[in-house]
Scaffold this motif. Structure first.
Motif, short mmCIF file in Angstrom:
data_model
loop_
_atom_site.label_atom_id
_atom_site.label_comp_id
_atom_site.label_asym_id
_atom_site.label_seq_id
_atom_site.Cartn_x
_atom_site.Cartn_y
_atom_site.Cartn_z
N ILE A 3 33.99 -9.70 15.65
CA ILE A 3 35.14 -9.01 16.22
C ILE A 3 34.35 -8.24 17.50
CG2 ILE A 3 37.03 -7.34 16.22
CD1 ILE A 3 36.74 -7.68 13.06
N HIS B 33 37.85 -12.55 19.07
CA HIS B 33 37.50 -12.95 17.97
C HIS B 33 36.70 -14.08 17.77
CE1 HIS B 33 38.02 -14.57 13.61
NE2 HIS B 33 37.93 -13.45 13.19
N TYR C 3 32.96 -16.46 16.46
CA TYR C 3 32.13 -17.08 15.38
C TYR C 3 30.58 -17.01 15.73
CZ TYR C 3 36.44 -17.94 12.84
OH TYR C 3 37.53 -17.65 12.25
N ASP D 222 30.43 -5.54 7.76
CA ASP D 222 31.26 -4.93 6.66
C ASP D 222 30.93 -4.75 5.31
OD1 ASP D 222 31.48 -7.53 6.10
OD2 ASP D 222 33.72 -7.52 5.75
N CYS E 170 31.31 -10.06 7.72
CA CYS E 170 31.89 -10.10 9.22
C CYS E 170 31.34 -8.87 10.00
CB CYS E 170 33.47 -9.65 8.92
SG CYS E 170 34.22 -9.35 10.46
N PHE F 87 44.02 -10.65 23.02
CA PHE F 87 45.15 -10.23 22.45
C PHE F 87 45.95 -9.43 23.16
CE2 PHE F 87 41.73 -10.41 19.52
CZ PHE F 87 42.47 -11.10 18.09
N ARG G 193 49.45 -10.43 23.63
CA ARG G 193 50.84 -10.41 23.25
C ARG G 193 50.97 -9.90 21.82
NH1 ARG G 193 51.25 -16.97 23.93
NH2 ARG G 193 49.06 -16.50 23.00
N ASN H 280 59.47 -14.07 15.49
CA ASN H 280 58.50 -14.94 15.94
C ASN H 280 58.69 -15.30 17.52
OD1 ASN H 280 60.87 -16.54 16.18
ND2 ASN H 280 60.37 -17.80 14.33
N THR I 146 41.06 -24.00 23.92
CA THR I 146 42.03 -23.82 22.94
C THR I 146 42.55 -25.27 22.51
OG1 THR I 146 43.04 -21.98 24.05
CG2 THR I 146 44.53 -23.39 22.66
N LEU J 279 44.92 -27.65 19.73
CA LEU J 279 46.40 -27.61 19.14
C LEU J 279 46.18 -27.72 17.73
CD1 LEU J 279 48.61 -29.70 21.54
CD2 LEU J 279 48.59 -27.02 21.19
N PHE K 164 57.82 -21.05 12.02
CA PHE K 164 56.97 -21.36 13.13
C PHE K 164 57.01 -22.61 13.70
CE2 PHE K 164 54.10 -18.59 10.16
CZ PHE K 164 54.66 -17.51 10.69
N ARG L 56 53.04 -26.47 17.30
CA ARG L 56 52.02 -26.37 18.40
C ARG L 56 52.07 -27.69 18.90
NH1 ARG L 56 47.96 -22.17 17.85
NH2 ARG L 56 46.57 -23.25 18.47
N LYS M 92 47.97 -20.74 14.09
CA LYS M 92 47.15 -21.84 13.79
C LYS M 92 46.59 -21.34 12.26
CE LYS M 92 43.68 -25.19 15.15
NZ LYS M 92 43.20 -25.91 16.31
N ARG N 234 41.78 -24.35 5.21
CA ARG N 234 42.26 -23.80 3.99
C ARG N 234 43.60 -23.20 3.91
NH1 ARG N 234 37.34 -19.47 4.33
NH2 ARG N 234 38.36 -19.32 6.60
N PRO O 181 42.63 -15.55 10.06
CA PRO O 181 41.91 -14.22 9.88
C PRO O 181 42.80 -13.04 10.57
CG PRO O 181 40.97 -15.64 11.80
CD PRO O 181 42.03 -16.34 11.28
N HIS P 279 38.54 -6.56 7.82
CA HIS P 279 38.77 -8.11 8.23
C HIS P 279 39.00 -8.95 7.18
CE1 HIS P 279 37.56 -12.27 9.30
NE2 HIS P 279 37.77 -11.93 10.55
N TYR Q 228 42.35 -12.33 5.68
CA TYR Q 228 42.75 -13.65 5.93
C TYR Q 228 44.08 -13.66 5.30
CZ TYR Q 228 38.16 -15.07 7.06
OH TYR Q 228 37.12 -15.24 7.46
N PHE R 18 51.41 -14.09 5.66
CA PHE R 18 52.02 -13.63 7.01
C PHE R 18 53.54 -13.03 6.98
CE2 PHE R 18 51.70 -15.09 11.75
CZ PHE R 18 51.99 -13.74 12.21
N ARG S 270 40.66 -14.38 -1.17
CA ARG S 270 39.92 -15.76 -1.20
C ARG S 270 39.01 -15.63 -2.77
NH1 ARG S 270 36.06 -15.62 3.50
NH2 ARG S 270 36.06 -13.29 2.76
N ASP T 59 44.80 -18.19 21.47
CA ASP T 59 45.26 -19.53 21.08
C ASP T 59 45.61 -19.55 19.68
OD1 ASP T 59 42.81 -18.69 19.90
OD2 ASP T 59 41.72 -20.41 19.86
N GLN T 60 46.10 -18.33 19.57
CA GLN T 60 47.02 -18.15 18.23
C GLN T 60 46.38 -18.53 16.82
OE1 GLN T 60 51.07 -18.12 18.43
NE2 GLN T 60 51.22 -18.39 20.82
N ASP T 61 45.04 -18.12 16.67
CA ASP T 61 44.34 -18.37 15.58
C ASP T 61 43.81 -17.17 15.04
OD1 ASP T 61 42.03 -18.07 17.04
OD2 ASP T 61 40.96 -20.01 16.63
N CYS T 62 44.32 -15.86 15.58
CA CYS T 62 43.89 -14.79 15.07
C CYS T 62 44.86 -13.54 15.07
CB CYS T 62 42.49 -14.36 15.42
SG CYS T 62 41.67 -12.72 14.81
#
Lengths: 157, 157
Positions: free
Chosen positions: A33, A45, A47, A91, A96, A118, A120, A131, A155, A157, B5, B8, B23, B27, B31, B45, B47, B53, B67, B93-96
């Motif tokens: 993060i 965020h 990796y 953490d 993380c 972030f 939005r 949503n 990005t 899909l 949702f 995409r 997204k 699994r 996050p 942090h 999941y 959600f 997990r 990209d809406q994955d976090c």
């Protein structure tokens, strides 16, 4: 300096010890993060694999693992949007990382052109989240076409 | 309210649109970075799967996917350390996800007893980060044995 990570053999040591024992997932990655050290705003965020983490520790410049390009990604190499790592936190179960950074270049971080990724938030209706999104940053800091040119959009899909 | 949702189908819509299109990874998880809304401190942090959600969106109480226990985990159910979700943000990209929360109970979040899970930082030597940690929270907020009893520790080696 020797940056080898000790093997994780005790939950107590992982949680309460002073030895860095990061856990990389089955892809060899650990989430990071990234935070603006000046106001604690979360910028992105990402990796890291072990190599990106050690490069960040040694150079004080943020390095990530790009899952879309499948390679080490030194932040700012293409865009000039460098990140100087002023503090690194980890953490409880050491899976993380937080990077507190000073932003270089245009003082932005997001490839879409906003300061933070972030930009939005979810709107609310009848005391529930919906949503439908609302923008929290009204203007882009930069035009991504000018900065990235024809570089493929990360990005997926 | 219908919380389904949208699929995409366009990078532009994902990045610049007003439609929530999260997204989930292979699994089925996304996050979540949980932040104290009062001072922007990162608390944890975690999941979520799609169900967690949607439960969070409807109830305004943070739900995660554990997990280690392989189940939905309503934060605070065992410990009383509830989190009321005051704002939800999503990245480019809406994955976090970011949850900005008001802490309930003992006003702490971490199962080890600290306020934040990020209670340690990497020390520096010769202008590089080392693999030796330093505590940034000096005292635990609570005694985890008293709160969790014999509940298995979620930290895995």
């Amino acid at each position: 300096m020797n940056l080898d990570f000790k093997k994780r053999i005790s939950v107590e040591e992982v949680e309460e010890g002073k030895s860095l024992q990061p856990k990389f997932d089955n892809r060899g990655l650990i989430p990071v993060i990234t935070v603006d050290i000046n106001n604690n705003e979360i910028l992105m965020h990402g990796y890291m694999n072990e190599e990106a983490f050690k490069l960040s520790m040694k150079s004080l410049e943020a390095h990530y693992w790009s899952r879309s390009r499948n390679c080490i990604w030194k932040k700012g190499e293409t865009s000039g949007l460098k990140q100087i790592v002023k503090e690194i936190k980890i953490d409880d179960d050491q899976d993380c990382i937080i990077f507190k950074v000073e932003l270089g270049g245009l003082k932005a971080s997001c490839h879409v052109g906003y300061k933070s990724c972030f930009y939005r938030k979810l709107t609310m209706k009848n005391k529930e989240y919906t949503n439908i999104l609302e923008f929290t940053e009204n203007e882009k800091v930069f035009d991504p076409k000018k900065i990235y040119g024809d570089t493929p959009n990360p990005t997926k899909l």
